[in-house]
Design a protein around this motif. Sequence first.
Motif, mmCIF file in Angstrom:
data_model
loop_
_atom_site.group_PDB
_atom_site.id
_atom_site.type_symbol
_atom_site.label_atom_id
_atom_site.label_comp_id
_atom_site.label_asym_id
_atom_site.label_seq_id
_atom_site.Cartn_x
_atom_site.Cartn_y
_atom_site.Cartn_z
ATOM 1 N N GLY A 174 5.699 7.191 -11.403
ATOM 2 C CA GLY A 174 5.456 7.082 -12.697
ATOM 3 C C GLY A 174 4.898 5.368 -12.267
ATOM 4 N N ILE A 175 4.124 4.617 -11.070
ATOM 5 C CA ILE A 175 4.217 3.501 -10.601
ATOM 6 C C ILE A 175 2.501 3.039 -11.592
ATOM 7 C CG2 ILE A 175 3.439 1.277 -8.796
ATOM 8 C CD1 ILE A 175 5.826 3.098 -7.597
ATOM 9 N N LYS A 176 2.664 2.317 -12.321
ATOM 10 C CA LYS A 176 2.327 1.213 -12.885
ATOM 11 C C LYS A 176 1.141 0.031 -12.883
ATOM 12 C CE LYS A 176 1.826 5.240 -17.263
ATOM 13 N NZ LYS A 176 3.152 5.772 -16.517
ATOM 14 N N LYS A 181 1.082 -1.452 0.050
ATOM 15 C CA LYS A 181 -0.016 0.269 0.265
ATOM 16 C C LYS A 181 0.673 1.227 0.274
ATOM 17 C CE LYS A 181 -3.777 -2.049 2.302
ATOM 18 N NZ LYS A 181 -4.958 -1.985 3.634
ATOM 19 N N MET A 182 0.220 2.038 -1.308
ATOM 20 C CA MET A 182 0.871 3.482 -1.575
ATOM 21 C C MET A 182 0.237 4.758 -1.065
ATOM 22 S SD MET A 182 4.266 2.438 -3.688
ATOM 23 C CE MET A 182 5.157 3.569 -3.338
ATOM 24 N N ASN A 183 1.192 5.607 -0.695
ATOM 25 C CA ASN A 183 0.263 7.119 -1.065
ATOM 26 C C ASN A 183 0.129 7.694 -2.600
ATOM 27 O OD1 ASN A 183 -0.186 9.928 -1.210
ATOM 28 N ND2 ASN A 183 -0.552 9.292 1.196
ATOM 29 N N PRO A 184 -1.084 7.459 -3.175
ATOM 30 C CA PRO A 184 -1.137 7.737 -4.330
ATOM 31 C C PRO A 184 -0.428 8.928 -5.327
ATOM 32 C CG PRO A 184 -3.461 7.462 -3.094
ATOM 33 C CD PRO A 184 -2.635 7.993 -2.370
ATOM 34 N N LYS A 185 -0.129 10.345 -4.035
ATOM 35 C CA LYS A 185 0.575 11.026 -4.288
ATOM 36 C C LYS A 185 2.123 10.017 -4.679
ATOM 37 C CE LYS A 185 -1.188 14.915 -2.403
ATOM 38 N NZ LYS A 185 -1.261 15.961 -1.603
ATOM 39 N N ALA A 186 2.910 9.471 -4.324
ATOM 40 C CA ALA A 186 3.956 8.915 -4.221
ATOM 41 C C ALA A 186 3.656 7.822 -5.099
ATOM 42 C CB ALA A 186 3.810 7.957 -3.158
ATOM 43 N N ILE A 187 2.626 7.319 -5.326
ATOM 44 C CA ILE A 187 2.510 6.446 -7.199
ATOM 45 C C ILE A 187 2.811 7.093 -8.066
ATOM 46 C CG2 ILE A 187 1.400 4.611 -8.739
ATOM 47 C CD1 ILE A 187 -0.215 3.724 -5.898
ATOM 48 N N LYS A 188 1.834 8.022 -8.677
ATOM 49 C CA LYS A 188 2.254 9.401 -9.388
ATOM 50 C C LYS A 188 3.507 10.019 -9.667
ATOM 51 C CE LYS A 188 -0.221 13.613 -11.622
ATOM 52 N NZ LYS A 188 -1.672 14.056 -10.922
ATOM 53 N N TYR A 189 4.076 10.233 -9.324
ATOM 54 C CA TYR A 189 6.071 11.152 -8.570
ATOM 55 C C TYR A 189 6.933 10.014 -9.117
ATOM 56 C CZ TYR A 189 10.571 12.088 -7.643
ATOM 57 O OH TYR A 189 11.465 13.044 -7.036
ATOM 58 N N ILE A 248 14.840 0.797 5.876
ATOM 59 C CA ILE A 248 14.509 2.657 4.617
ATOM 60 C C ILE A 248 14.318 1.192 3.488
ATOM 61 C CG2 ILE A 248 16.011 4.306 3.503
ATOM 62 C CD1 ILE A 248 14.289 5.597 5.623
ATOM 63 N N ALA A 249 14.157 2.062 2.252
ATOM 64 C CA ALA A 249 14.282 1.300 0.916
ATOM 65 C C ALA A 249 14.393 2.450 -0.488
ATOM 66 C CB ALA A 249 13.838 -0.392 0.925
ATOM 67 N N THR A 250 14.716 1.748 -1.612
ATOM 68 C CA THR A 250 14.482 2.932 -2.250
ATOM 69 C C THR A 250 13.113 1.635 -2.860
ATOM 70 O OG1 THR A 250 17.215 2.617 -2.541
ATOM 71 C CG2 THR A 250 15.776 3.179 -5.005
ATOM 72 N N CYS A 251 12.351 2.681 -3.284
ATOM 73 C CA CYS A 251 11.273 2.126 -4.055
ATOM 74 C C CYS A 251 11.554 2.678 -5.726
ATOM 75 C CB CYS A 251 10.336 2.662 -2.965
ATOM 76 S SG CYS A 251 9.556 2.585 -2.039
ATOM 77 N N ARG A 252 10.759 2.688 -6.658
ATOM 78 C CA ARG A 252 10.611 2.300 -8.112
ATOM 79 C C ARG A 252 9.894 1.634 -9.213
ATOM 80 N NH1 ARG A 252 16.748 0.695 -8.768
ATOM 81 N NH2 ARG A 252 16.829 -1.574 -9.246
ATOM 82 N N ALA A 253 9.425 2.367 -10.141
ATOM 83 C CA ALA A 253 8.918 1.535 -10.719
ATOM 84 C C ALA A 253 10.105 0.790 -12.070
ATOM 85 C CB ALA A 253 8.555 2.969 -11.800
ATOM 86 N N PRO A 254 9.194 -0.817 -12.014
ATOM 87 C CA PRO A 254 10.530 -1.788 -12.239
ATOM 88 C C PRO A 254 10.225 -1.401 -13.468
ATOM 89 C CG PRO A 254 8.041 -2.908 -11.725
ATOM 90 C CD PRO A 254 7.654 -1.276 -11.126
ATOM 91 N N LEU A 255 11.441 -2.040 -14.732
ATOM 92 C CA LEU A 255 11.471 -1.640 -15.680
ATOM 93 C C LEU A 255 10.604 -2.232 -16.450
ATOM 94 C CD1 LEU A 255 15.304 -1.473 -15.995
ATOM 95 C CD2 LEU A 255 13.591 -0.575 -16.539
#
Length: 92
Positions: free
Chosen positions: A34-36, A24-32, A81-88
Motif C-alpha cells: 500500500g505504498i504511495k 526501486k521496488m517491484n510494482p507487485k510489492a508496492i501494491k501489496y 534483511i529489513a522490514t519494509c512498510r508504508a510510512p504513517l
Amino acid sequence: MSKPRIEKRMRVRQRDDVEEGCAKMNPKAIKYLGIKGEVEIVIAGKKKLRFKVLAWDKTPENEVWCNAEEMQMHGIADRTIATCRAPLKTGQ
C-alpha cells in the motif's frame, strides 16, 4: 479501529544505478504494501530510513534496491534483511 499496517521482510540490495534518496521496488510489492510515494525501511528495529519509491519491473518481489553509497554511509551491508512498510505520514 484503525487498519493495521502491512509489513514485509525484504532483502536490501546495494545498486549503483539507483539515485540517492530513492529505492526501486517491484510494482507487485508496492501494491501489496500500500505504498504511495515513500517506503520506510527498518533494520533490526533500530535504523529507520525513508526513501522515495520507484516501481521497477526488473526488481525481484522480495528485494528493495537502494543507492550503494547511501547504504554504506548508513552502515547497511548488501543483502541485509529489513522490514519494509508504508510510512504513517508522508513528507516527515
